[in-house]
Design a protein around this motif. Structure first.
Motif, PDB file in Angstrom:
ATOM      1  N   PRO A   1       1.018   5.903   4.272  1.00 23.58           N
ATOM      2  CA  PRO A   1       0.905   7.315   4.610  1.00 23.58           C
ATOM      3  C   PRO A   1       0.461   7.600   6.034  1.00 23.58           C
ATOM      4  CG  PRO A   1      -1.102   6.632   3.532  1.00 23.58           C
ATOM      5  CD  PRO A   1      -0.202   5.419   3.604  1.00 23.58           C
ATOM      6  N   PHE A   2       0.388   6.582   6.881  1.00 18.85           N
ATOM      7  CA  PHE A   2      -0.076   6.793   8.249  1.00 18.85           C
ATOM      8  C   PHE A   2       0.994   7.405   9.128  1.00 18.85           C
ATOM      9  CE2 PHE A   2      -2.474   3.287   6.378  1.00 18.85           C
ATOM     10  CZ  PHE A   2      -3.712   3.895   6.329  1.00 18.85           C
ATOM     11  N   ASN A   3       2.242   7.312   8.702  1.00 17.39           N
ATOM     12  CA  ASN A   3       3.361   7.948   9.387  1.00 17.39           C
ATOM     13  C   ASN A   3       4.124   8.799   8.379  1.00 17.39           C
ATOM     14  OD1 ASN A   3       3.110   5.038  10.922  1.00 17.39           O
ATOM     15  ND2 ASN A   3       3.485   6.764  12.281  1.00 17.39           N
ATOM     16  N   PRO A   4       4.679   9.917   8.844  1.00 14.19           N
ATOM     17  CA  PRO A   4       5.324  10.844   7.907  1.00 14.19           C
ATOM     18  C   PRO A   4       6.672  10.337   7.402  1.00 14.19           C
ATOM     19  CG  PRO A   4       5.681  11.590  10.143  1.00 14.19           C
ATOM     20  CD  PRO A   4       4.736  10.400  10.219  1.00 14.19           C
ATOM     21  N   PRO A   5       7.097  10.891   6.266  1.00 12.23           N
ATOM     22  CA  PRO A   5       8.443  10.583   5.796  1.00 12.23           C
ATOM     23  C   PRO A   5       9.469  11.232   6.722  1.00 12.23           C
ATOM     24  CG  PRO A   5       7.415  12.222   4.380  1.00 12.23           C
ATOM     25  CD  PRO A   5       6.386  11.790   5.377  1.00 12.23           C
ATOM     26  N   LYS A   6      10.661  10.697   6.741  1.00 14.82           N
ATOM     27  CA  LYS A   6      11.784  11.297   7.471  1.00 14.82           C
ATOM     28  C   LYS A   6      12.548  12.121   6.447  1.00 14.82           C
ATOM     29  CE  LYS A   6      11.149   8.783  11.233  1.00 14.82           C
ATOM     30  NZ  LYS A   6      10.092   9.230  12.058  1.00 14.82           N
ATOM     31  N   VAL A   7      12.658  13.408   6.691  1.00 14.23           N
ATOM     32  CA  VAL A   7      13.292  14.306   5.737  1.00 14.23           C
ATOM     33  C   VAL A   7      14.411  15.063   6.439  1.00 14.23           C
ATOM     34  CG1 VAL A   7      12.925  16.203   4.115  1.00 14.23           C
ATOM     35  CG2 VAL A   7      11.057  14.615   4.593  1.00 14.23           C
ATOM     36  N   LYS A   8      15.579  15.110   5.794  1.00 12.99           N
ATOM     37  CA  LYS A   8      16.657  15.914   6.354  1.00 12.99           C
ATOM     38  C   LYS A   8      17.487  16.529   5.235  1.00 12.99           C
ATOM     39  CE  LYS A   8      20.328  12.529   7.059  1.00 12.99           C
ATOM     40  NZ  LYS A   8      21.224  11.948   8.034  1.00 12.99           N
ATOM     41  N   PHE A   9      18.060  17.659   5.539  1.00 15.10           N
ATOM     42  CA  PHE A   9      18.924  18.340   4.600  1.00 15.10           C
ATOM     43  C   PHE A   9      20.286  17.673   4.572  1.00 15.10           C
ATOM     44  CE2 PHE A   9      15.799  21.602   4.582  1.00 15.10           C
ATOM     45  CZ  PHE A   9      16.017  22.341   3.433  1.00 15.10           C
TER      46      PHE A   9
ATOM     47  N   MET B   1       0.837  -1.190   0.000  1.00  9.41           N
ATOM     48  CA  MET B   1       0.000   0.000   0.000  1.00  9.41           C
ATOM     49  C   MET B   1       0.879   1.250   0.000  1.00  9.41           C
ATOM     50  SD  MET B   1      -3.101   1.118   2.515  1.00  9.41           S
ATOM     51  CE  MET B   1      -2.161   1.864   3.827  1.00  9.41           C
ATOM     52  N   ALA B   2       1.929   1.245   0.814  1.00  9.94           N
ATOM     53  CA  ALA B   2       2.836   2.387   0.873  1.00  9.94           C
ATOM     54  C   ALA B   2       3.509   2.603  -0.477  1.00  9.94           C
ATOM     55  CB  ALA B   2       3.882   2.189   1.964  1.00  9.94           C
ATOM     56  N   ILE B   3       4.013   1.544  -1.096  1.00 10.40           N
ATOM     57  CA  ILE B   3       4.699   1.657  -2.386  1.00 10.40           C
ATOM     58  C   ILE B   3       3.735   2.150  -3.459  1.00 10.40           C
ATOM     59  CG2 ILE B   3       5.883   0.384  -4.216  1.00 10.40           C
ATOM     60  CD1 ILE B   3       7.609   0.785  -1.742  1.00 10.40           C
ATOM     61  N   SER B   4       2.522   1.625  -3.462  1.00  9.18           N
ATOM     62  CA  SER B   4       1.517   2.051  -4.437  1.00  9.18           C
ATOM     63  C   SER B   4       1.229   3.545  -4.296  1.00  9.18           C
ATOM     64  CB  SER B   4       0.246   1.234  -4.236  1.00  9.18           C
ATOM     65  OG  SER B   4      -0.779   1.718  -5.019  1.00  9.18           O
ATOM     66  N   ARG B   5       1.065   4.002  -3.086  1.00  8.78           N
ATOM     67  CA  ARG B   5       0.781   5.424  -2.851  1.00  8.78           C
ATOM     68  C   ARG B   5       1.983   6.276  -3.240  1.00  8.78           C
ATOM     69  NH1 ARG B   5      -2.172   8.657   1.685  1.00  8.78           N
ATOM     70  NH2 ARG B   5      -1.219  10.669   1.310  1.00  8.78           N
TER      71      ARG B   5
ATOM     72  N   ASP C   1       3.915  15.262  14.874  1.00  8.59           N
ATOM     73  CA  ASP C   1       2.590  15.097  15.469  1.00  8.59           C
ATOM     74  C   ASP C   1       1.424  15.562  14.597  1.00  8.59           C
ATOM     75  OD1 ASP C   1       3.981  14.178  17.658  1.00  8.59           O
ATOM     76  OD2 ASP C   1       3.960  16.119  18.679  1.00  8.59           O
ATOM     77  N   SER C   2       1.640  16.520  13.725  1.00  7.06           N
ATOM     78  CA  SER C   2       0.541  17.060  12.918  1.00  7.06           C
ATOM     79  C   SER C   2       0.386  16.371  11.567  1.00  7.06           C
ATOM     80  CB  SER C   2       0.745  18.566  12.695  1.00  7.06           C
ATOM     81  OG  SER C   2       0.654  19.246  13.922  1.00  7.06           O
ATOM     82  N   TRP C   3       1.139  15.319  11.346  1.00  5.85           N
ATOM     83  CA  TRP C   3       1.035  14.581  10.083  1.00  5.85           C
ATOM     84  C   TRP C   3      -0.335  13.922  10.006  1.00  5.85           C
ATOM     85  CZ3 TRP C   3       3.411  14.195   5.557  1.00  5.85           C
ATOM     86  CH2 TRP C   3       3.074  13.116   4.727  1.00  5.85           C
ATOM     87  N   ALA C   4      -0.923  13.925   8.821  1.00  5.93           N
ATOM     88  CA  ALA C   4      -2.192  13.233   8.576  1.00  5.93           C
ATOM     89  C   ALA C   4      -2.027  12.394   7.314  1.00  5.93           C
ATOM     90  CB  ALA C   4      -3.317  14.241   8.396  1.00  5.93           C
ATOM     91  N   ALA C   5      -2.704  11.274   7.247  1.00  7.15           N
ATOM     92  CA  ALA C   5      -2.593  10.368   6.104  1.00  7.15           C
ATOM     93  C   ALA C   5      -2.992  11.040   4.787  1.00  7.15           C
ATOM     94  CB  ALA C   5      -3.424   9.106   6.336  1.00  7.15           C
ATOM     95  N   ALA C   6      -3.752  12.116   4.862  1.00  4.73           N
ATOM     96  CA  ALA C   6      -4.144  12.828   3.647  1.00  4.73           C
ATOM     97  C   ALA C   6      -2.999  13.669   3.075  1.00  4.73           C
ATOM     98  CB  ALA C   6      -5.341  13.728   3.930  1.00  4.73           C
ATOM     99  N   MET C   7      -1.952  13.896   3.865  1.00  3.55           N
ATOM    100  CA  MET C   7      -0.806  14.672   3.381  1.00  3.55           C
ATOM    101  C   MET C   7       0.017  13.820   2.414  1.00  3.55           C
ATOM    102  SD  MET C   7       0.397  16.633   6.777  1.00  3.55           S
ATOM    103  CE  MET C   7      -0.381  18.136   7.247  1.00  3.55           C
ATOM    104  N   THR C   8       0.834  14.509   1.626  1.00  2.00           N
ATOM    105  CA  THR C   8       1.628  13.829   0.601  1.00  2.00           C
ATOM    106  C   THR C   8       3.098  14.226   0.692  1.00  2.00           C
ATOM    107  OG1 THR C   8       1.355  15.594  -1.016  1.00  2.00           O
ATOM    108  CG2 THR C   8      -0.355  13.879  -0.969  1.00  2.00           C
TER     109      THR C   8
END
Length: 117
Positions: free
Chosen positions: A68-76, A5-9, A99-106
């Motif tokens: 998408p239930f947990n956010p990506p880890k992003v770093k510079f 599901m994660a890969i498809s999204r 904490d403010s991540w929602a599954a609707a975010m991309t």
């Protein structure tokens, strides 16, 4: 099943990113690392009329299996001074990546903050 599901999204979002206005204006870039949809490299250009203008900044993006239930880890990867970026690790310190991540975010949601404070 969750991994599929994660890969498809991610694949669907990746296609959307490639078609987005930011891409056509060359403000952001996104590419796969090692042909993996869970490890991405991003690039953003510093916005005009800011101290970051004309700068190119690289990011490392790891998408968890629970996306998408947990956010990506992003770093510079590029060293940068910004109040929302750790000067030690390059991690972006924003609520939308915690904490403010929602599954609707991309994935694009992680780019839209750009350099605003």
């Amino acid at each position: 099943m969750a991994v599929n599901m994660a890969i498809s999204r991610i694949k669907r979002e990746f296609k959307e990113v490639l078609k987005s206005d930011e891409i056509t204006q060359c403000a952001i870039k996104l590419e796969l690392q090692n042909d993996s949809f869970t490890d991405l490299r991003g690039e953003i250009t510093g916005p005009p009329d800011t101290p970051y203008e004309n700068g190119t900044f690289l990011l490392e993006i790891h998408i968890p299996e629970t996306y998408p239930f947990n956010p990506p880890k992003v770093k510079f990867i590029t060293k940068i001074w910004h109040p929302n970026i750790s000067s030690v690790t390059g991690a972006i310190c924003l609520d939308i990546l915690k904490d403010s991540w929602a599954a609707a975010m991309t994935i694009v949601s992680t780019y839209q903050w750009k350099f605003s404070t």
